[in-house]
Motif scaffolding. Structure first.
Motif, short mmCIF file in Angstrom:
data_model
loop_
_atom_site.label_atom_id
_atom_site.label_comp_id
_atom_site.label_asym_id
_atom_site.label_seq_id
_atom_site.Cartn_x
_atom_site.Cartn_y
_atom_site.Cartn_z
N UNK B 191 0.86 -1.20 0.00
CA UNK B 191 0.00 0.00 0.00
C UNK B 191 0.89 1.24 0.00
N UNK B 222 -10.12 -2.08 2.95
CA UNK B 222 -10.60 -0.87 2.27
C UNK B 222 -11.46 -0.04 3.21
N UNK B 253 -16.05 3.31 -3.76
CA UNK B 253 -14.91 3.94 -4.42
C UNK B 253 -13.60 3.46 -3.80
N UNK B 254 -13.60 3.29 -2.52
CA UNK B 254 -12.39 2.83 -1.84
C UNK B 254 -12.06 1.38 -2.23
N UNK B 256 -12.89 0.00 -4.95
CA UNK B 256 -12.43 0.06 -6.33
C UNK B 256 -10.97 0.52 -6.39
N UNK B 257 -10.65 1.41 -5.56
CA UNK B 257 -9.28 1.91 -5.52
C UNK B 257 -8.31 0.81 -5.10
N UNK B 258 -8.74 0.01 -4.14
CA UNK B 258 -7.88 -1.10 -3.69
C UNK B 258 -7.70 -2.12 -4.83
N UNK B 260 -7.81 -1.49 -7.91
CA UNK B 260 -6.93 -0.88 -8.90
C UNK B 260 -5.46 -1.01 -8.48
N UNK B 261 -5.22 -0.78 -7.19
CA UNK B 261 -3.85 -0.88 -6.69
C UNK B 261 -3.33 -2.32 -6.86
#
Lengths: 622, 300
Positions: B191, B222, B253-254, B256-258, B260-261
């Motif tokens: 992270x 997340x 959204x969070x 989704x962000x994870x 993506x990472x």
């Protein structure tokens, strides 16, 4: 703008409570997370600290509470007056002595009348006029009316008084017509302290300065002296900027005593010595040469006769007794005075000593009357529980002015002073002030009660204060009071504008100097109270009883007929009266309903936002 | 959770696993031995007919005497691949607390060490990160036998997660020791900005290390640990503050962000020949070790 119930502004404290709640809510618990990378898509900027956050809900609630607080407090606005369709036009006239000054064949008031009538003649249809006058006080001759003939009549009937214009009179006059659309003020000058109208000229008030520079000679003082003992004096002042010739005639009881002609330098003053007079009586000084203002060309004084004044002096202080006895001897060198401590003098002893049942005057210092009765009574530093209610005893006071002579050349520091409640039938003679006390203090007063003339001096005269050369004004005041009290009851000399009282059981007829007669009825306490506004002789007939009042006029500012620009008249008029405070000039428009509606709107908007949030994110977010 | 790494039952399930090391096809003289090539080993691999030029030292004299045929013996070459297991001990590994990512990472690291020891490869554990003021890089010595497995326990017990993710610094320290290239297993939540691990990986690849990346995430990583509401979030490593109102939209959204990472890391690994595996949640530890890692080829 203002508040009808300002106390309800305290409800605004609820905004403070809201802010407290908001700040408490803002202090959200800090949660540590492994990485903020995960929350980048939350679209919220990162910062170390933020003190102000735009929270729409908070601002909506704050606005709603503020609006409700203002509504509760009765917030209102002063609005422009609603058009009435009729223009209101006020004509304000100065009727002080200066307006009676002659300028050629006309007086200043005639010029003011001419200008005012021209305005009335040029009035628009439906225009309303008010006619208001002022001198020592304000008087509404005609309130707003569309009857132009009555307005013209009111203007033509205006007469100047032989008194000085007072700032309070002007303020009252403007207050009466504060709801006018236009105010026209006709005056040769503004009263002292009224000041410049420059700032207001552009508004509703229009100042018309009346008159031109005129020469004037006035008699400012007249002392008849003591018949067959001391000469009299007449003081003549040239109020002009030019040297003038003045011819002064002194008469006693209508018979000429002396006649003097002199040339007075600009703003010069001359003393004319005459006598001693052969007998007592009414003395008149008259300027024979014509000048612009006639009211100050004559002055009356009363010379006591050759009778021996019989007086009683009662005081616990031997020094005071001695001083007061000297005062009586000064008023009448042939006077007989009996003096003693309280309780020492009995009516029998007094009668035996004076050879008369009743003394002419009793001067009682810091003592009860003790059953002593006299033709007139002068109380000096009256004791507690005596003739006059006493509000307080002050350790020190200061005499500033005399109502008949004006301000003293310098304030006079006095000793212990009683703060007295002066009865209604008495007229103040001297005023002063005291430390840590607001308002004027009445230091001397006189009047005629049902028991006869009475006077009072509020300050103590112990320690030979009356004989102190530095306190000459106290001695003069005392002598003047004694003279006025011991003068003949049927003849009184007063300044114009002063109130005159006399006891009467039935209405009386008062013949004024111009020969007109007015009726007056007794008022509170069986006293008739009237105010001579013209210089000259007033004859009062109350059944078989006859009294004569001579009114003298002199005012240094009013008799000065030099016209000064308005801007040199001192303080702004706005300090005298706030024309914008008028009821009609500014219509009060409460906004309670509008404010409440706005608050409701804010609450509804907030509710809509909360519902939207609940629908999107669940109730837990609300 | 770390105790599980030393439970006999748990270790027994790992006995049959072998670390999936990509063997080299050829061996160049003077370079380290990788791959099955004929050489001076001790383990017989096969026989083949003698050809001219074969080394006579490998001729099977016994077969020639019995069968009168010349056979040449080939032996498995002596090989030694150093396995370095780098465990991220930064502060982010401690969060969310309930997920015990750091415990999971230590257990995985220990398990892989145990597997690698089964091949008698030299294995060591390295931790990077830690409380400020203390060593950010800590390594054990190499152990080659499973009997030495217990020697990892003190280090695994003592390390604490704190501080920032100093992955490039750890790699630099690691490479400064100038060991022969081997296998580097990096266990972290990754992270961090992608530039951080990309930089670390590039250095390792330049030093010819075979890299295996194991991403350890918590099941609440997340927004799972944060219910709907307003929060002031503090990054445990950088100290940055962010005020967030968690709504379902934001939570999504969070997540989704994870994803993506993770995807970014996975793509990077795939593109550079790095083995990648993700361990999400401690509850699936055994499945991860026994099924997921073999499926991904990290172990066999």
């Amino acid at each position: 703008m203002g508040f009808l119930t300002p106390l309800y502004l305290l409800s605004g404290l609820s905004i403070g409570a809201l802010i407290l709640i908001y700040l408490t809510a803002r202090s959200r618990s800090t949660v540590e997370v492994s990485s903020l990378l995960l929350f980048e898509e939350a679209q919220i900027s990162v910062s170390k600290a933020r003190f102000l956050k735009l929270d729409l809900l908070f601002w909506l609630e704050a606005a709603a509470l503020l609006l409700l607080s203002l509504a509760l407090a009765g917030f209102y606005l002063k609005m422009a007056p609603q058009p009435t369709g009729h223009r209101r036009h006020a004509l304000v006239f100065d009727l002080a002595a200066g307006m009676g000054a002659r300028e050629g064949r006309h007086t200043r008031l005639d010029e003011a009348r001419r200008q005012a009538l021209a305005m009335v003649n040029a009035a628009a249809p439906g225009e309303r006029f008010a006619v208001v006058s002022y001198a020592a006080q304000a008087e509404v001759e005609r309130y707003f009316t569309a009857d132009l003939s009555s307005v013209r009549t009111a203007i033509r009937e205006l007469r100047p008084y032989d008194v000085a214009a007072a700032p309070a009179g002007l303020a009252a006059a403007l207050m009466r017509v504060r709801d006018a659309d236009q105010i026209d003020l006709f005056a040769p000058r503004l009263p002292p302290g009224a000041g410049s109208l420059n700032r207001l000229d552009s508004a509703r008030l229009h100042y018309h300065q009346i008159g031109t520079d005129q020469n004037n000679v006035a008699i400012s003082g007249l002392d008849p002296g003591v018949p067959r003992v001391s000469p009299g004096h007449c003081t003549v002042r040239n109020m002009s900027t030019q040297a003038v010739l003045a011819e002064v005639e002194i008469s006693l009881n209508g018979r000429g005593v002396d006649r003097v002609s002199m040339i007075l330098d600009p703003h010069a003053q001359a003393n004319i010595r005459f006598g001693p007079l052969p007998t007592g009586g009414v003395v008149q000084a008259l300027i024979g040469t014509p000048d612009a203002l006639a009211a100050d060309n004559s002055r009356y004084a009363f010379a006591a006769g050759s009778r021996s004044l019989k007086g009683v002096v009662i005081s616990p202080d031997a020094g005071v007794r001695d001083d007061l006895a000297r005062v009586l001897r000064a008023v009448d060198p042939g006077s007989i005075v009996v003096a003693g401590a309280p309780g020492q003098l009995t009516p029998t002893l007094i009668a035996r000593s004076l050879g008369s049942d009743q003394p002419d005057i009793a001067i009682i210092h810091d003592s009860p009357a003790g059953g002593v009765r006299a033709g007139a009574e002068l109380f000096i530093f009256p004791p507690l529980g005596g003739e006059f209610p006493i509000k307080a005893t002050l350790p020190v006071s200061q005499m500033d002015d005399r109502t008949d002579l004006g301000p003293l050349t310098r304030p006079l520091l006095l000793g212990p002073t009683r703060n007295l409640s002066i009865p209604e039938w008495m007229n103040p003679v001297a005023h002063g002030t005291a430390p840590n006390r607001s308002g004027l203090l009445t230091l001397a007063a006189s009047g005629v009660s049902a028991h006869g003339p009475q006077g009072v001096l509020a300050f103590d005269v112990r320690g030979h204060r009356l004989m102190d050369p530095d306190m000459l004004d106290t001695l003069v005041l005392t002598i003047d009071l004694v003279k006025s009290l011991t003068g003949p009851h049927e003849v009184r000399i007063v300044p114009t504008g002063a109130y005159v009282t006399f006891p009467a059981a039935a209405p009386v007829a008062i013949i004024e100097p111009d020969g007109s007669t007015v009726k007056a009825g007794p008022g509170y306490g069986g006293l008739i109270r009237f105010r001579p506004l013209y210089a000259g002789r007033y004859q009062i007939s109350a059944g078989p009883r006859r009294e004569t009042v001579y009114a003298n006029y002199f005012d240094a500012a009013e008799s000065e007929l030099t016209v000064k620009p308005a801007s040199e008249n001192g303080a702004p008029l706005s300090k005298v009266i706030d024309l914008d405070s008028g009821v009609r000039a500014r219509r009060i428009q409460p906004l309670t309903t509008a404010l409440a509606a706005l608050a409701l709107l804010a609450f509804l908007f907030e509710s809509a936002l909360l519902i939207g949030r609940a629908l999107r994110g669940g109730v837990s977010l609300v | 959770m770390l105790g599980r790494a030393f439970e006999p039952a748990f270790l027994q399930r790992l006995d049959n696993l072998v670390l999936g090391i990509k063997r080299a096809r050829t061996v160049r003289l003077g370079r380290r031995a990788l791959g099955r090539v004929q050489g001076s080993g001790i383990e017989l691999e096969s026989f083949k007919d003698y050809s001219e030029g074969d080394d006579l030292r490998f001729l099977d004299w016994n077969s020639m005497a019995r069968l009168d045929t010349l056979y040449t013996k080939s032996y498995r070459v002596e090989r030694e691949t150093e396995v370095s297991i780098l465990i991220d001990a930064s502060a982010s590994m401690g969060l969310p607390v309930k997920d015990d990512k750091f415990g999971l990472a230590r257990v995985i690291g220990a398990a892989l060490a145990y597997v690698a020891l089964g091949e008698n490869d030299p294995v060591r554990l390295i931790s990077f990160g830690g409380p400020r003021g203390q060593l950010a890089y800590r390594a054990t010595e190499f152990f080659r036998r499973r009997e030495s497995y217990g020697s990892f326990r003190p280090m695994l017990t003592e390390i604490r997660c704190a501080g920032a993710t100093e992955m490039p610094f750890a790699v630099e320290q690691f490479l400064n020791q100038r060991r022969p290239p081997g296998v580097a297993i990096v266990i972290s939540d990754f992270l961090v900005p992608s530039s951080v691990y990309k930089s670390a990986f590039s250095h390792l690849m330049a030093a010819r290390y075979e890299i295996k990346a194991i991403q350890v995430l918590g099941s609440r990583e997340a927004s799972g640990s944060l219910g709907p509401g307003a929060y002031r979030l503090r990054d445990c490593e950088t100290g940055d503050i962010r005020e967030v109102t968690i709504t379902p939209t934001v939570a999504e959204a969070c997540r989704r962000r994870l994803d993506n990472l993770r995807e970014e890391l996975q793509v990077h690994c795939a593109g550079h020949g790095i083995s990648y595996a993700a361990a999400v949640g401690a509850q699936n530890l055994e499945d991860f070790l026994v099924r997921e890692l073999p499926r991904l080829g990290l172990v066999r």
